[in-house]
Design a protein around this motif. Structure first.
Motif, PDB file in Angstrom:
ATOM      1  N   UNK A   1      13.034  14.915   5.670  1.00  0.00           N
ATOM      2  CA  UNK A   1      12.316  15.530   6.779  1.00  0.00           C
ATOM      3  C   UNK A   1      12.234  17.048   6.688  1.00  0.00           C
ATOM      4  N   UNK A   2      13.044  17.648   5.827  1.00  0.00           N
ATOM      5  CA  UNK A   2      12.937  19.094   5.606  1.00  0.00           C
ATOM      6  C   UNK A   2      13.372  19.403   4.186  1.00  0.00           C
ATOM      7  N   UNK A   3      12.898  20.512   3.669  1.00  0.00           N
ATOM      8  CA  UNK A   3      13.280  20.916   2.312  1.00  0.00           C
ATOM      9  C   UNK A   3      14.765  21.242   2.249  1.00  0.00           C
ATOM     10  N   UNK A   4      15.301  21.794   3.330  1.00  0.00           N
ATOM     11  CA  UNK A   4      16.729  22.122   3.381  1.00  0.00           C
ATOM     12  C   UNK A   4      17.579  20.870   3.194  1.00  0.00           C
ATOM     13  N   UNK A   5      17.323  19.849   3.984  1.00  0.00           N
ATOM     14  CA  UNK A   5      18.144  18.638   3.902  1.00  0.00           C
ATOM     15  C   UNK A   5      17.873  17.868   2.613  1.00  0.00           C
ATOM     16  N   UNK A   6      16.645  17.952   2.098  1.00  0.00           N
ATOM     17  CA  UNK A   6      16.338  17.275   0.842  1.00  0.00           C
ATOM     18  C   UNK A   6      17.118  17.894  -0.315  1.00  0.00           C
ATOM     19  N   UNK A   7      17.137  19.224  -0.376  1.00  0.00           N
ATOM     20  CA  UNK A   7      17.873  19.917  -1.447  1.00  0.00           C
ATOM     21  C   UNK A   7      19.372  19.650  -1.326  1.00  0.00           C
ATOM     22  N   UNK A   8      19.871  19.525  -0.117  1.00  0.00           N
ATOM     23  CA  UNK A   8      21.301  19.302   0.102  1.00  0.00           C
ATOM     24  C   UNK A   8      21.686  17.820   0.128  1.00  0.00           C
ATOM     25  N   UNK A   9      20.750  16.935  -0.133  1.00  0.00           N
ATOM     26  CA  UNK A   9      20.970  15.495   0.005  1.00  0.00           C
ATOM     27  C   UNK A   9      22.217  15.001  -0.709  1.00  0.00           C
ATOM     28  N   UNK A  10      22.397  15.365  -1.973  1.00  0.00           N
ATOM     29  CA  UNK A  10      23.560  14.841  -2.704  1.00  0.00           C
ATOM     30  C   UNK A  10      24.864  15.498  -2.275  1.00  0.00           C
ATOM     31  N   UNK A  11      24.769  16.571  -1.516  1.00  0.00           N
ATOM     32  CA  UNK A  11      25.976  17.230  -1.020  1.00  0.00           C
ATOM     33  C   UNK A  11      26.316  16.817   0.409  1.00  0.00           C
ATOM     34  N   UNK A  12      25.339  16.319   1.138  1.00  0.00           N
ATOM     35  CA  UNK A  12      25.588  15.887   2.516  1.00  0.00           C
ATOM     36  C   UNK A  12      25.961  14.415   2.607  1.00  0.00           C
ATOM     37  N   UNK A  13      25.559  13.647   1.633  1.00  0.00           N
ATOM     38  CA  UNK A  13      25.852  12.221   1.650  1.00  0.00           C
ATOM     39  C   UNK A  13      26.675  11.830   0.446  1.00  0.00           C
ATOM     40  N   UNK A  14      27.081  10.575   0.419  1.00  0.00           N
ATOM     41  CA  UNK A  14      27.818  10.083  -0.744  1.00  0.00           C
ATOM     42  C   UNK A  14      29.249  10.567  -0.781  1.00  0.00           C
TER      43      UNK A  14
END
Length: 192
Positions: free
Chosen positions: A140-153
């Motif tokens: 939903x945002x470039x910020x959360x997309x770039x941070x995806x592997x750091x916010x989840x998993x």
């Protein structure tokens, strides 16, 4: 929009891409090899000079974007040739802005709307993670997309919230503390 703070001309269009290994990267970003803390400070100084800052009625030196320093580390065993990789994102989130209070107009208004939208998306991701939902809206945002592997998993996240002690900023401080309280409830699992 994504920009490279390590180059003076920040007009080059950058897009986040999903790599074959499932990580998200941004092709075309400047990567610099650093070996000492002093090297890192020099890189951060260059980025800081290139970051957009402008005055609003709420803040004389208002960040007009988020900033991220990504540190990738590769350790290689010289005998077994085995490699281990790690990534550290240091993110400075621009604060949410009440447009009516800041009286932002024109380009500042668009920046404020973009900042608020990405912070809202980050809040949605945090909410989905804390509720252990099957779908987490990273895209939903470039910020959360770039941070995806750091916010989840299998990651660890540490968040600091800067709150203003000024009485005139009570509502913004409350929103920041509420955001931090929601983030605190997220359990990402054991880091590997």
């Amino acid at each position: 929009q994504l920009g490279d703070l390590l180059v003076r001309d920040n007009s080059k269009k950058l897009e986040a891409k999903l790599a074959k290994d499932g990580s998200v990267h941004v092709p075309g970003l400047t990567a610099m090899k650093v070996e000492t803390p002093q090297d890192i400070v020099k890189v951060m100084e260059v980025a800081s000079k290139n970051r957009a800052v402008s005055a609003t009625n709420m803040n004389e030196h208002s960040s007009r974007s988020h900033a991220m320093l990504s540190v990738s580390v590769t350790c290689r065993n010289r005998i077994s040739k085995q490699e281990h990789r790690g990534k550290l994102h240091l993110v400075d989130l621009a604060g949410s802005e009440r447009v009516g209070k800041s009286e932002a107009t024109g380009a500042r208004l668009k920046e404020a709307q973009s900042i608020n939208k990405s912070l809202s998306s980050l809040g949605d991701v945090i909410q989905a993670l804390s509720a252990k939902k099957g779908h987490v809206p990273f895209r939903n945002s470039k910020l959360t997309y770039v941070l995806q592997d750091s916010l989840g998993g299998h990651s660890k996240v540490l968040m600091f919230v800067q709150a203003s002690p000024a009485g005139s900023n009570t509502s913004e401080t409350r929103c920041s503390l509420d955001f931090a309280a929601r983030a605190r409830n997220v359990e990402l699992g054991q880091a590997k």
